[in-house]
Design an enzyme around this catalytic site. Structure first.
Site, mmCIF file in Angstrom:
data_model
loop_
_atom_site.group_PDB
_atom_site.id
_atom_site.type_symbol
_atom_site.label_atom_id
_atom_site.label_comp_id
_atom_site.label_asym_id
_atom_site.label_seq_id
_atom_site.Cartn_x
_atom_site.Cartn_y
_atom_site.Cartn_z
ATOM 1 N N PHE A 137 -11.470 -30.252 45.110
ATOM 2 C CA PHE A 137 -12.013 -30.932 43.959
ATOM 3 C C PHE A 137 -13.143 -31.885 44.581
ATOM 4 C CE2 PHE A 137 -11.998 -34.500 40.846
ATOM 5 C CZ PHE A 137 -11.751 -33.649 39.518
ATOM 6 N N ASP A 163 -3.581 -33.125 48.961
ATOM 7 C CA ASP A 163 -3.880 -33.576 47.553
ATOM 8 C C ASP A 163 -2.669 -32.750 46.814
ATOM 9 O OD1 ASP A 163 -4.721 -34.262 45.180
ATOM 10 O OD2 ASP A 163 -6.814 -34.442 45.699
ATOM 11 N N TYR A 190 -1.199 -39.157 36.110
ATOM 12 C CA TYR A 190 -1.795 -38.929 34.848
ATOM 13 C C TYR A 190 -1.777 -37.437 34.326
ATOM 14 C CZ TYR A 190 -6.419 -38.548 37.161
ATOM 15 O OH TYR A 190 -7.127 -38.292 37.942
ATOM 16 N N LYS A 191 -1.797 -36.422 35.241
ATOM 17 C CA LYS A 191 -1.639 -35.123 34.714
ATOM 18 C C LYS A 191 -0.196 -34.666 34.527
ATOM 19 C CE LYS A 191 -6.070 -34.331 37.624
ATOM 20 N NZ LYS A 191 -6.481 -34.482 38.887
ATOM 21 N N ARG A 226 -9.339 -22.649 31.202
ATOM 22 C CA ARG A 226 -8.194 -23.293 31.877
ATOM 23 C C ARG A 226 -6.970 -23.489 31.120
ATOM 24 N NH1 ARG A 226 -8.407 -28.186 36.166
ATOM 25 N NH2 ARG A 226 -8.617 -29.399 33.945
HETATM 26 C C1 LIG Z 1 -7.632 -35.035 39.235
HETATM 27 C C2 LIG Z 1 -8.111 -34.899 40.729
HETATM 28 C C3 LIG Z 1 -8.837 -36.026 41.412
HETATM 29 C C4 LIG Z 1 -9.189 -37.216 40.185
HETATM 30 O O1 LIG Z 1 -9.138 -38.388 41.153
HETATM 31 P P1 LIG Z 1 -9.311 -39.795 40.201
HETATM 32 O O2 LIG Z 1 -9.373 -40.737 41.424
HETATM 33 O O3 LIG Z 1 -8.051 -39.904 39.878
HETATM 34 O O4 LIG Z 1 -10.054 -39.855 39.233
HETATM 35 C C5 LIG Z 1 -8.799 -36.078 42.464
HETATM 36 N N1 LIG Z 1 -8.643 -35.004 43.371
HETATM 37 C C6 LIG Z 1 -7.954 -34.071 42.666
HETATM 38 C C7 LIG Z 1 -7.643 -32.568 43.636
HETATM 39 C C8 LIG Z 1 -7.986 -33.662 41.454
HETATM 40 O O5 LIG Z 1 -7.270 -32.498 40.873
#
Ligand SMILES: *Cc1c(COP(=O)(O)O)cnc(C)c1O
Length: 400
Positions: free
Chosen positions: A113, A187, A212-213, A359
């Protein structure tokens, strides 16, 4: 054994909607409405400053952290909440790099990401010690570990690819990284709540994730960080905020890290967000993670079979092998953005990731076989009649 028809009743979803986007933002646990209202009225409203002690606000980042810990295989006392995931990636990576002085490579992959890579890049620049970030294709990571060998400081990977759902072999990559003396930061954004993770069993060094996911903590819910107990008394937290201090209310002028994972706390925790997350974790506390995984695999397979049988223009972007997937299914389609808008207009909510990925997240807590059938039928109708080909569906919104 979890009764998933029961858990489905614990969420408030708009009538008629099939929500296949819990991998991006989980839906509202009905009990969160009252829990948040009570936190506002009875705690903030009535207790004011005394809420930190009386309502236990100050202890929540650890207490809720332990409840998430069960889902990711972390021992009690090794997971704590706070900040956002981007911040926790930075903090874990900074702490890990400091434990491997002299080594120059941060190894990730080109499916990670972007924020994880941006944070790593920003950190490397701030440190000014000549760290370089390598991003090979995900399938080449194991070979790169071998090749970089004793220059590898930290392996920074997201277990499940946010676009395709491809899942890394966590235990094998940790073994390979440890063999060359490197540390690993995982992560778990698309793992926590998607299937049983085992950070202890796999011997992870650091793990971070958001709530939050799949965990359904609500928009803006805090992130979590895990530090292996064998490391947590040795790490410097990098972001040395007052709430990670050994004695925050001594107000010493010098920083002294707190016990174990407590030192990874930074500043004041988000109390209202934690109230919502608490209601979500009340549901998670009941869930058998093996049963969840079995059901998630069944729902994903049902969706893949249905779409492949009826929509020849869509090409599977996720691994076909269920073990090698998280809890989402993605398809390539040239007009994927428009097709997703057409689906959303008909109450089937997924999302789109550039350049051409549609997705769909499958979350057994509130999605069942009937929902999957209806999603397949709706998508089939849209594809067969080119219902996506309307100007309104081609206009991109800010959040896709
Ligand atoms: C959703 C996601 C994030 C989001 O980071 P935030 O700081 O919460 O906005 C970061 N890394 C990955 C791999 C994600 O899927």
């Amino acid at each position: 054994m979890t009764d998933f028809s029961e858990t489905k009743r614990l969420f408030s979803l708009p009538e008629g909607m099939i929500y296949l986007d819990g991998n991006s933002l989980g839906p509202l646990p009905t009990a969160a409405k009252d829990r948040v209202a009570a936190c506002v009225q009875d705690e903030w409203g009535e207790m004011l400053i005394t809420g930190w002690n009386k309502a236990g606000w100050m202890a929540q980042p650890r207490g809720l952290g332990d409840r998430i810990g069960r889902l990711i295989g972390a021992a009690p006392g090794s997971t704590v909440l706070g900040d956002t995931l981007s911040i926790k990636v930075y903090q874990a990576l900074a702490s890990a790099l400091e434990l491997r002085p002299g080594r120059k490579v941060i190894l990730s992959d080109n499916g990670n990401f972007p924020t994880d890579l941006y944070m790593a890049d920003g950190l490397a620049r701030s440190l000014g010690q000549g760290h370089r970030i390598e991003t090979p294709a995900p399938e080449d990571v194991a070979a790169r570990i071998e090749a970089i060998h004793d220059d590898l400081a930290v392996l920074l990977l997201t277990e499940v690819d946010y676009r395709t759902g491809r899942r890394h072999d966590m235990a094998a990559l940790i073994r390979a990284a440890h063999k060359v003396g490197a540390l690993v930061v995982w992560d778990l954004a698309h793992s926590a709540g998607a299937f049983a993770v085992d950070v202890s069993g796999a011997d992870a060094d650091f793990a971070v994730g958001c709530t939050y996911k799949y965990l359904n903590g609500g928009p803006g819910a805090p992130a979590f960080i895990y530090v292996a107990p064998r490391l947590s008394e040795h790490v410097r937290p990098a972001l040395s905020g007052w709430l990670g201090h050994d004695a925050p209310f001594a107000f010493d002028l010098d920083y002294r890290p707190g016990d174990g994972v407590d030192r990874m706390r930074v500043g004041t925790p988000p109390v209202l967000q934690m109230a919502a997350l608490e209601a979500a974790l009340d549901i998670w506390d009941q869930v058998d993670m093996e049963a969840l995984r079995a059901r998630s695999v069944a729902l994903c397979e049902q969706f893949i079979a249905g779409v492949e049988a009826a929509c020849p223009d869509l090409r599977l972007a996720s691994p076909r092998d269920a073990w090698a997937r998280g809890s989402q299914v993605s398809f390539h389609f040239e007009h994927g953005y428009a097709a997703m808008q057409a689906l959303i207009a008909r109450g089937v909510i997924g999302d789109f990731r550039a350049p051409d990925i549609m997705r769909f997240g499958f979350t057994p807590l509130y999605i069942d076989e009937g929902d999957v059938d209806r999603a397949v039928e709706t998508l089939t109708d849209i594809m067969a009649h080119r219902l996506w080909d309307r100007p309104a569906y081609h206009t991109r919104a800010a959040v896709t």
